[in-house]
Design a protein around this motif. Structure first.
Motif, PDB file in Angstrom:
ATOM      1  N   ILE A  88     156.413  58.504 139.431  1.00  0.00           N
ATOM      2  CA  ILE A  88     156.063  57.831 140.690  1.00  0.00           C
ATOM      3  C   ILE A  88     156.879  58.406 141.844  1.00  0.00           C
ATOM      4  N   TYR A  89     158.182  58.595 141.607  1.00  0.00           N
ATOM      5  CA  TYR A  89     159.056  59.135 142.661  1.00  0.00           C
ATOM      6  C   TYR A  89     158.597  60.525 143.093  1.00  0.00           C
ATOM      7  N   LYS A  90     158.295  61.373 142.127  1.00  0.00           N
ATOM      8  CA  LYS A  90     157.876  62.741 142.446  1.00  0.00           C
ATOM      9  C   LYS A  90     156.593  62.750 143.264  1.00  0.00           C
ATOM     10  N   MET A  91     155.625  61.929 142.852  1.00  0.00           N
ATOM     11  CA  MET A  91     154.355  61.910 143.569  1.00  0.00           C
ATOM     12  C   MET A  91     154.519  61.339 144.974  1.00  0.00           C
ATOM     13  N   ARG A  92     155.324  60.316 145.110  1.00  0.00           N
ATOM     14  CA  ARG A  92     155.540  59.722 146.435  1.00  0.00           C
ATOM     15  C   ARG A  92     156.166  60.730 147.389  1.00  0.00           C
ATOM     16  N   GLU A  93     157.194  61.432 146.907  1.00  0.00           N
ATOM     17  CA  GLU A  93     157.880  62.404 147.748  1.00  0.00           C
ATOM     18  C   GLU A  93     156.975  63.577 148.107  1.00  0.00           C
ATOM     19  N   LEU A  94     156.240  64.085 147.135  1.00  0.00           N
ATOM     20  CA  LEU A  94     155.364  65.221 147.397  1.00  0.00           C
ATOM     21  C   LEU A  94     154.230  64.863 148.355  1.00  0.00           C
ATOM     22  N   LEU A  95     153.622  63.695 148.131  1.00  0.00           N
ATOM     23  CA  LEU A  95     152.511  63.301 148.997  1.00  0.00           C
ATOM     24  C   LEU A  95     152.995  62.988 150.406  1.00  0.00           C
ATOM     25  N   ASP A  96     154.169  62.380 150.516  1.00  0.00           N
ATOM     26  CA  ASP A  96     154.718  62.124 151.850  1.00  0.00           C
ATOM     27  C   ASP A  96     154.972  63.439 152.593  1.00  0.00           C
ATOM     28  N   GLU A  97     155.400  64.436 151.855  1.00  0.00           N
ATOM     29  CA  GLU A  97     155.757  65.720 152.447  1.00  0.00           C
ATOM     30  C   GLU A  97     154.536  66.566 152.786  1.00  0.00           C
ATOM     31  N   LEU A  98     153.522  66.539 151.910  1.00  0.00           N
ATOM     32  CA  LEU A  98     152.433  67.504 152.030  1.00  0.00           C
ATOM     33  C   LEU A  98     151.100  66.946 152.525  1.00  0.00           C
ATOM     34  N   SER A  99     150.872  65.644 152.401  1.00  0.00           N
ATOM     35  CA  SER A  99     149.549  65.126 152.743  1.00  0.00           C
ATOM     36  C   SER A  99     149.218  65.311 154.223  1.00  0.00           C
ATOM     37  N   TRP A 100     150.233  65.216 155.085  1.00  0.00           N
ATOM     38  CA  TRP A 100     149.947  65.404 156.521  1.00  0.00           C
ATOM     39  C   TRP A 100     149.561  66.848 156.807  1.00  0.00           C
ATOM     40  N   GLN A 101     150.114  67.785 156.032  1.00  0.00           N
ATOM     41  CA  GLN A 101     149.735  69.190 156.214  1.00  0.00           C
ATOM     42  C   GLN A 101     148.280  69.412 155.795  1.00  0.00           C
ATOM     43  N   ARG A 102     147.860  68.758 154.726  1.00  0.00           N
ATOM     44  CA  ARG A 102     146.470  68.859 154.310  1.00  0.00           C
ATOM     45  C   ARG A 102     145.557  68.220 155.340  1.00  0.00           C
ATOM     46  N   GLU A 103     145.985  67.059 155.868  1.00  0.00           N
ATOM     47  CA  GLU A 103     145.185  66.334 156.855  1.00  0.00           C
ATOM     48  C   GLU A 103     145.003  67.165 158.130  1.00  0.00           C
ATOM     49  N   ASP A 104     146.023  67.940 158.476  1.00  0.00           N
ATOM     50  CA  ASP A 104     145.952  68.788 159.684  1.00  0.00           C
ATOM     51  C   ASP A 104     145.393  70.177 159.392  1.00  0.00           C
ATOM     52  N   ASP A 105     144.839  70.342 158.191  1.00  0.00           N
ATOM     53  CA  ASP A 105     144.225  71.612 157.771  1.00  0.00           C
ATOM     54  C   ASP A 105     145.214  72.771 157.742  1.00  0.00           C
ATOM     55  N   GLU A 106     146.502  72.446 157.585  1.00  0.00           N
ATOM     56  CA  GLU A 106     147.504  73.509 157.461  1.00  0.00           C
ATOM     57  C   GLU A 106     147.511  74.086 156.050  1.00  0.00           C
ATOM     58  N   MET A 115     141.717  50.385 150.862  1.00  0.00           N
ATOM     59  CA  MET A 115     142.024  51.600 151.624  1.00  0.00           C
ATOM     60  C   MET A 115     141.323  51.633 152.981  1.00  0.00           C
ATOM     61  N   GLY A 116     140.403  50.729 153.195  1.00  0.00           N
ATOM     62  CA  GLY A 116     139.694  50.695 154.465  1.00  0.00           C
ATOM     63  C   GLY A 116     138.821  51.912 154.699  1.00  0.00           C
ATOM     64  N   GLY A 117     138.466  52.600 153.631  1.00  0.00           N
ATOM     65  CA  GLY A 117     137.606  53.773 153.758  1.00  0.00           C
ATOM     66  C   GLY A 117     138.284  54.987 154.367  1.00  0.00           C
ATOM     67  N   GLU A 118     139.615  54.964 154.521  1.00  0.00           N
ATOM     68  CA  GLU A 118     140.330  56.084 155.128  1.00  0.00           C
ATOM     69  C   GLU A 118     140.470  57.209 154.105  1.00  0.00           C
ATOM     70  N   SER A 119     139.930  58.363 154.442  1.00  0.00           N
ATOM     71  CA  SER A 119     139.823  59.452 153.475  1.00  0.00           C
ATOM     72  C   SER A 119     141.172  59.916 152.947  1.00  0.00           C
ATOM     73  N   TYR A 120     142.185  60.063 153.829  1.00  0.00           N
ATOM     74  CA  TYR A 120     143.468  60.597 153.368  1.00  0.00           C
ATOM     75  C   TYR A 120     144.140  59.647 152.387  1.00  0.00           C
ATOM     76  N   ARG A 121     143.961  58.330 152.600  1.00  0.00           N
ATOM     77  CA  ARG A 121     144.552  57.353 151.685  1.00  0.00           C
ATOM     78  C   ARG A 121     143.847  57.391 150.333  1.00  0.00           C
ATOM     79  N   MET A 122     142.532  57.542 150.354  1.00  0.00           N
ATOM     80  CA  MET A 122     141.776  57.584 149.107  1.00  0.00           C
ATOM     81  C   MET A 122     142.104  58.832 148.302  1.00  0.00           C
ATOM     82  N   VAL A 123     142.229  59.962 148.995  1.00  0.00           N
ATOM     83  CA  VAL A 123     142.581  61.205 148.301  1.00  0.00           C
ATOM     84  C   VAL A 123     143.979  61.098 147.703  1.00  0.00           C
TER      85      VAL A 123
END
Length: 369
Positions: A301-319, A147-155
């Motif tokens: 796997i499909y559900k998690m991939r779709e949800l994380l693709d959709e929502l992880s950037w919102q978490r990363e941007d503190d939305e 993961m290269g120590g990248e927090s969003y990838r690890m989470v």
């Protein structure tokens, strides 16, 4: 020791009368993999001395008992001792394998050997169960490095691992192992399957490499009688080319299912296609419990991939602070939470892998071998 490079991929070098992995791979095996998988115990593991394993998974793997506790070590040792020879034989330009049949036979022999050496059919199954039990909480140093120590990838990794259906994965893998280990006249079902692969290799070479019957000329000249006589021989794959595009299909796996149907169900050859359909393979493809568990894994796997693709950037941007939502907000994702692998995908895949069971006018009779 005199070390002489081979014309391989750079992965393997020749050493005296045998073969070894290159220095980087050898060092990795000797310094990381083998010591950890063969010597490290749950009472000694810590974050500084473990690369692949974590305390929870190592504890689960030790629970398989004294005999099977050696499984992971045997597997690592087998890779080191036999991996270079296998890689060289398969990939070197000077490989002694002269045909696809010989390659399939070689792979089948090697897999049978590793099954026997590691007691795959007993200890391998226990290992799978233990690994699937600890997988949701797994977090070894190997993951952190990848993961290269990248927090969003690890989470995201940790979140996904806790929501993927590893229970179903373990059940599916265990059932698959039961089928592969079933005793047959060839040894085990895995041996029978590689017998099929060897025969398929012959058919492929007859058709596409050597064009044994000058089929290309018959096709280009439109000589239908010649083509019929060639196909009556039943030792080629021209069924793929001749009929598969007569009825174009956009259905999932439709093209591949049509190829398989044309091969197994051809009017001239159907009676003898049992040679490509061992009974243990039919039982494996027909195992509903195994299929149901595989579908559960795919869906999770499909559900998690779709949800994380959709929502992880919102978490990363503190939305958003977490993935928890109000009942009203959840409604937009109801379709995803309820998603199942579409029926036409399931049926299309089955008709592809088990075409012999879907021939019009009756299924192909399997043969014990």
């Amino acid at each position: 020791k005199a070390v002489v490079s081979t014309q391989s991929t750079g992965i393997v070098t020749k050493e005296n009368e045998g073969y070894v992995f290159n220095e980087a791979i050898t060092n990795f095996l000797d310094e990381r993999m083998i010591p950890e998988l063969c010597e490290l115990t749950s009472d000694k593991i810590n974050i500084l001395n473990s690369y692949f394993l974590d305390p929870i998974c190592l504890g689960e793997l030790e629970s398989v008992g004294p005999r099977c506790n050696k499984f992971k070590c045997k597997l690592a040792q087998y890779i080191k001792e036999n991996g270079p020879r296998i890689v060289h034989t398969l990939l070197n330009k000077e490989s002694p394998l002269g045909s696809l049949r010989e390659a399939a036979k070689f792979l089948g022999k090697e897999l049978s050997a590793v099954f026997k050496e590691t007691e795959m059919c007993t200890c391998g199954k226990k290992f799978i169960k233990a690994a699937s039990k600890c997988a949701p909480s797994y977090y070894g140093n190997a993951v952190f490095e990848d993961m290269g120590g990248e927090s969003y990838r690890m989470v995201n990794f940790a979140t996904a691992m806790r929501n993927i259906d590893f229970d179903a994965a373990g059940k599916a893998a265990t059932l698959l192992m039961d089928h592969l280990c079933e005793e047959t006249s060839s040894g085990q079902c895995i041996d029978s399957i590689f017998e099929v692969a060897a025969k398929a290799g012959d058919s492929y070479e007859t058709t596409f490499i050597y064009d044994t019957y000058n089929a290309a000329e018959a096709i280009h000249s439109g000589d239908e009688e010649a083509m019929i006589e060639i196909m009556k021989k039943c030792d080629n794959l021209l069924y793929f080319h001749i009929h598969s595009y007569e009825k174009p299909t956009d259905k999932p796996f439709g093209k591949y299912a049509m190829h398989a149907k044309n091969f197994y169900c051809d009017e001239y050859c159907k009676e003898g296609r049992g040679n490509f359909y061992p009974c243990c393979m039919r039982k494996m493809f027909g195992d509903k419990k195994m299929r149901e568990n595989v579908l559960k894994v795919i869906e999770s796997i499909y559900k998690m991939r779709e949800l994380l693709d959709e929502l992880s950037w919102q978490r990363e941007d503190d939305e958003i602070d977490s993935y928890y939502m109000s009942e009203e907000a959840r409604k937009q994702y109801d379709w995803l939470i309820k998603w199942k692998v579409p029926k036409e995908h399931r049926e299309g895949f089955l008709k592809f892998i088990d075409a012999a069971n879907y021939c019009e006018g009756g299924k192909v009779e399997c043969i014990e071998f």
